[in-house]
Design a protein around this motif. Sequence first.
Motif, PDB file in Angstrom:
ATOM      1  N   ALA A 299       0.712  -1.541  -0.121  1.00  0.00           N
ATOM      2  CA  ALA A 299      -0.647  -0.011   0.024  1.00  0.00           C
ATOM      3  C   ALA A 299       1.376   1.332  -0.256  1.00  0.00           C
ATOM      4  CB  ALA A 299      -1.023  -0.163   1.208  1.00  0.00           C
ATOM      5  N   ILE A 300       0.215   2.077  -0.732  1.00  0.00           N
ATOM      6  CA  ILE A 300       0.637   3.428  -0.627  1.00  0.00           C
ATOM      7  C   ILE A 300       1.205   3.800   1.081  1.00  0.00           C
ATOM      8  CG2 ILE A 300       1.015   6.281  -1.174  1.00  0.00           C
ATOM      9  CD1 ILE A 300      -0.714   5.281  -3.010  1.00  0.00           C
ATOM     10  N   PRO A 301       2.884   4.359   1.300  1.00  0.00           N
ATOM     11  CA  PRO A 301       2.854   4.457   2.533  1.00  0.00           C
ATOM     12  C   PRO A 301       2.557   5.879   2.620  1.00  0.00           C
ATOM     13  CG  PRO A 301       5.197   4.103   1.358  1.00  0.00           C
ATOM     14  CD  PRO A 301       4.083   3.965   0.695  1.00  0.00           C
ATOM     15  N   TRP A 302       1.659   6.814   3.286  1.00  0.00           N
ATOM     16  CA  TRP A 302       1.461   7.771   3.424  1.00  0.00           C
ATOM     17  C   TRP A 302       2.075   7.762   5.104  1.00  0.00           C
ATOM     18  CZ3 TRP A 302       0.280  10.406  -1.043  1.00  0.00           C
ATOM     19  CH2 TRP A 302      -0.846   9.339  -1.495  1.00  0.00           C
ATOM     20  N   LEU A 303       2.394   9.263   4.595  1.00  0.00           N
ATOM     21  CA  LEU A 303       2.713   9.983   5.997  1.00  0.00           C
ATOM     22  C   LEU A 303       2.324  10.066   6.492  1.00  0.00           C
ATOM     23  CD1 LEU A 303       4.959  10.289   7.717  1.00  0.00           C
ATOM     24  CD2 LEU A 303       4.730  12.924   6.554  1.00  0.00           C
ATOM     25  N   TRP A 304       0.136  10.834   6.343  1.00  0.00           N
ATOM     26  CA  TRP A 304      -0.352  11.297   7.537  1.00  0.00           C
ATOM     27  C   TRP A 304      -1.934  10.106   7.491  1.00  0.00           C
ATOM     28  CZ3 TRP A 304       2.597  14.309   9.967  1.00  0.00           C
ATOM     29  CH2 TRP A 304       3.479  15.076   9.568  1.00  0.00           C
ATOM     30  N   VAL A 305      -1.570   9.052   8.680  1.00  0.00           N
ATOM     31  CA  VAL A 305      -2.578   8.375   7.643  1.00  0.00           C
ATOM     32  C   VAL A 305      -4.255   8.006   9.275  1.00  0.00           C
ATOM     33  CG1 VAL A 305      -1.534   6.714   6.914  1.00  0.00           C
ATOM     34  CG2 VAL A 305      -1.588   6.690   9.653  1.00  0.00           C
ATOM     35  N   LYS A 306      -4.656   7.677   9.797  1.00  0.00           N
ATOM     36  CA  LYS A 306      -6.141   7.756  10.319  1.00  0.00           C
ATOM     37  C   LYS A 306      -5.934   6.842  11.408  1.00  0.00           C
ATOM     38  CE  LYS A 306      -9.588   7.126   7.164  1.00  0.00           C
ATOM     39  NZ  LYS A 306     -10.630   8.082   6.582  1.00  0.00           N
ATOM     40  N   GLU A 307      -6.434   6.224  12.322  1.00  0.00           N
ATOM     41  CA  GLU A 307      -6.505   5.108  13.556  1.00  0.00           C
ATOM     42  C   GLU A 307      -5.628   3.752  12.782  1.00  0.00           C
ATOM     43  OE1 GLU A 307      -5.817   5.682  16.569  1.00  0.00           O
ATOM     44  OE2 GLU A 307      -5.934   7.461  17.163  1.00  0.00           O
ATOM     45  N   ASP A 308      -7.292   3.742  11.851  1.00  0.00           N
ATOM     46  CA  ASP A 308      -6.605   2.428  11.399  1.00  0.00           C
ATOM     47  C   ASP A 308      -6.039   2.650   9.756  1.00  0.00           C
ATOM     48  OD1 ASP A 308      -7.596   4.676   8.775  1.00  0.00           O
ATOM     49  OD2 ASP A 308      -9.706   3.244   8.961  1.00  0.00           O
ATOM     50  N   GLY A 309      -5.318   2.943   9.406  1.00  0.00           N
ATOM     51  CA  GLY A 309      -3.714   2.728   8.071  1.00  0.00           C
ATOM     52  C   GLY A 309      -3.899   4.042   7.598  1.00  0.00           C
ATOM     53  N   ASP A 310      -5.666   4.445   7.094  1.00  0.00           N
ATOM     54  CA  ASP A 310      -6.019   4.925   5.977  1.00  0.00           C
ATOM     55  C   ASP A 310      -5.298   6.083   5.749  1.00  0.00           C
ATOM     56  OD1 ASP A 310      -7.084   2.652   4.511  1.00  0.00           O
ATOM     57  OD2 ASP A 310      -8.788   2.867   4.838  1.00  0.00           O
ATOM     58  N   PRO A 311      -5.715   6.815   4.407  1.00  0.00           N
ATOM     59  CA  PRO A 311      -4.414   8.574   4.692  1.00  0.00           C
ATOM     60  C   PRO A 311      -5.731   9.412   4.974  1.00  0.00           C
ATOM     61  CG  PRO A 311      -5.463   7.125   1.994  1.00  0.00           C
ATOM     62  CD  PRO A 311      -5.364   6.472   3.208  1.00  0.00           C
ATOM     63  N   VAL A 312      -5.266  10.362   5.556  1.00  0.00           N
ATOM     64  CA  VAL A 312      -6.331  11.109   6.703  1.00  0.00           C
ATOM     65  C   VAL A 312      -6.916  11.918   4.916  1.00  0.00           C
ATOM     66  CG1 VAL A 312      -5.233  12.020   7.974  1.00  0.00           C
ATOM     67  CG2 VAL A 312      -4.415  13.204   6.359  1.00  0.00           C
ATOM     68  N   SER A 313      -7.778  12.412   5.223  1.00  0.00           N
ATOM     69  CA  SER A 313      -8.920  13.626   4.209  1.00  0.00           C
ATOM     70  C   SER A 313      -7.985  14.025   3.408  1.00  0.00           C
ATOM     71  CB  SER A 313     -10.210  13.465   4.452  1.00  0.00           C
ATOM     72  OG  SER A 313     -10.362  14.614   4.278  1.00  0.00           O
ATOM     73  N   VAL A 314      -8.642  14.587   2.477  1.00  0.00           N
ATOM     74  CA  VAL A 314      -7.662  16.126   1.398  1.00  0.00           C
ATOM     75  C   VAL A 314      -7.755  16.992   2.025  1.00  0.00           C
ATOM     76  CG1 VAL A 314      -7.711  14.984  -0.371  1.00  0.00           C
ATOM     77  CG2 VAL A 314      -9.704  16.313  -0.565  1.00  0.00           C
ATOM     78  N   PHE A 315      -9.011  17.771   2.683  1.00  0.00           N
ATOM     79  CA  PHE A 315      -9.491  18.317   3.569  1.00  0.00           C
ATOM     80  C   PHE A 315      -9.418  18.186   5.436  1.00  0.00           C
ATOM     81  CE2 PHE A 315     -13.645  17.425   0.528  1.00  0.00           C
ATOM     82  CZ  PHE A 315     -12.833  18.659  -0.191  1.00  0.00           C
ATOM     83  N   HIS A 316      -8.197  17.152   5.480  1.00  0.00           N
ATOM     84  CA  HIS A 316      -8.016  17.591   7.149  1.00  0.00           C
ATOM     85  C   HIS A 316      -7.331  18.727   7.793  1.00  0.00           C
ATOM     86  CE1 HIS A 316      -8.103  15.179  10.808  1.00  0.00           C
ATOM     87  NE2 HIS A 316      -6.180  14.805  10.901  1.00  0.00           N
ATOM     88  N   LEU A 317      -6.094  18.898   6.869  1.00  0.00           N
ATOM     89  CA  LEU A 317      -5.833  20.184   7.005  1.00  0.00           C
ATOM     90  C   LEU A 317      -6.517  21.318   7.289  1.00  0.00           C
ATOM     91  CD1 LEU A 317      -2.044  20.212   5.258  1.00  0.00           C
ATOM     92  CD2 LEU A 317      -2.395  19.888   7.753  1.00  0.00           C
ATOM     93  N   ARG A 318      -7.368  21.712   6.367  1.00  0.00           N
ATOM     94  CA  ARG A 318      -8.646  22.570   6.749  1.00  0.00           C
ATOM     95  C   ARG A 318      -9.217  22.180   7.704  1.00  0.00           C
ATOM     96  NH1 ARG A 318     -12.400  23.600   1.782  1.00  0.00           N
ATOM     97  NH2 ARG A 318     -10.017  23.482   0.501  1.00  0.00           N
ATOM     98  N   TYR A 319      -9.826  21.278   8.013  1.00  0.00           N
ATOM     99  CA  TYR A 319     -10.191  21.139   9.615  1.00  0.00           C
ATOM    100  C   TYR A 319      -9.680  20.438  10.476  1.00  0.00           C
ATOM    101  CZ  TYR A 319     -12.001  18.100  13.167  1.00  0.00           C
ATOM    102  OH  TYR A 319     -12.760  17.539  13.912  1.00  0.00           O
ATOM    103  N   LEU A 320      -7.917  20.740  10.743  1.00  0.00           N
ATOM    104  CA  LEU A 320      -7.705  20.924  11.728  1.00  0.00           C
ATOM    105  C   LEU A 320      -7.195  22.145  12.252  1.00  0.00           C
ATOM    106  CD1 LEU A 320      -4.643  18.754  11.171  1.00  0.00           C
ATOM    107  CD2 LEU A 320      -6.547  18.106  13.256  1.00  0.00           C
TER     108      LEU A 320
END
Length: 404
Positions: A299-320
């Motif tokens: 799988a693509i080794p994304w640096l920023w992932v959720k608890e389940d290991g899937d990548p965070v949303s593309v909107f995650h930074l905006r949300y934070l």
Amino acid sequence: MRKWSPFKNHPNIYTYQTAKGKRFAVRRGFTNVLGKKDEFTKSGFKNWREAEIVLKKFESDLALNKFDNLASEKVTLQKTWEMMKDEKKRLGKWRPSTEESQINNYLIYIKNPLGNKSLSQIKRPVVQKWLDSLSTQNLAHDTIRSAYGTLSQIINYAVNTELIGSNRIRGLDYTGKDPKDKSIEPIDFNRWMKCAEAVLNNADYAMIVVMANTGMRRGEVTGLRTTAVTIKENELTREKFAMIDINFQRSVNNPNGAKLKTKSSYRKIAVTDETTNYLQEAIDIAEARRKKGHKSPNAIPWLWVKEDGDPVSVFHLRYLCQVVSNKCGIHMHPHMFRHYFATETIANGVPQIDVMHYLGHSSVQMTADYTRPTENASLNVSKGFTPTDTVPYGTINRVPSNVP
């Protein structure tokens, strides 16, 4: 429909009967500019000579590829947009970010008011009315300029493909709101970061720190993979630093990643030990979460992932940013960090050309445009000014205070 009969010895000219007597018509097949079979027809002529004049004129235009009027009556702006979009994608003329912005402009601002109109109807008064309507929607000037630019591209494509003869909508005026203030004072920036550290978890705060300390675009940050980060050690000082290979981005239309915005966007940047520590922590968290979520080693080794290991949303930074801004009362959105980074590094004496390469800009002017005036920078300018020494001038007669 009346029956048309071929007029003897006159190809493509026909006759038919009406209540007022015999009339003549022209019918001529041809391949149009879209590469499809088409037909030119004209009727109502009182004699065959009138019909033949029109036919000869059409055939002359056909030989010279002059089909502006005919094509512009039949082809809609929507059809032209689809043709242009397909060509741009097929030839690779649009980068993913460009494609995304052009599609958004068309779907949000152009399609409903203008999409069903034929090219012949896209005239200056119509487009000026459209621009005026955008101005009344409280849109920013830059937003309207971008939408107008997309429409102009479609019309230019229509000209280049000989659907119309010229671009009739050049140089129209429009207004709009001033752009949002992207400046922030260092004291407010530091207060915002302190709040972020207090309210966010370690992985999310690390994401904010990396964005703040590098000036990377939001899509570049969310597009980072663990393989893009190489942690090293300075042989002399023994300090850790990291090299980040920026060659990927994520966006709404490309959540799984795509090429970068421009050729100059591809770059490698170094970060100090502080940012390196946060990157190392993010790598450790990402790998642990992927393992916990039983993700495939391929799988693509994304640096920023959720608890389940899937990548965070593309909107995650905006949300934070929204969460922290609401908590501390200081508004920040992702792109403001990029402006702040450019402003502070240049104010601290870093050469503009170095900042340009670091941010992935294509010119020094673009980097200069990213800087914003702040009170702190203004004070530094004032402190840098050396006033004239107050040396006595000798015997002088002072100007009386009551002189007007």
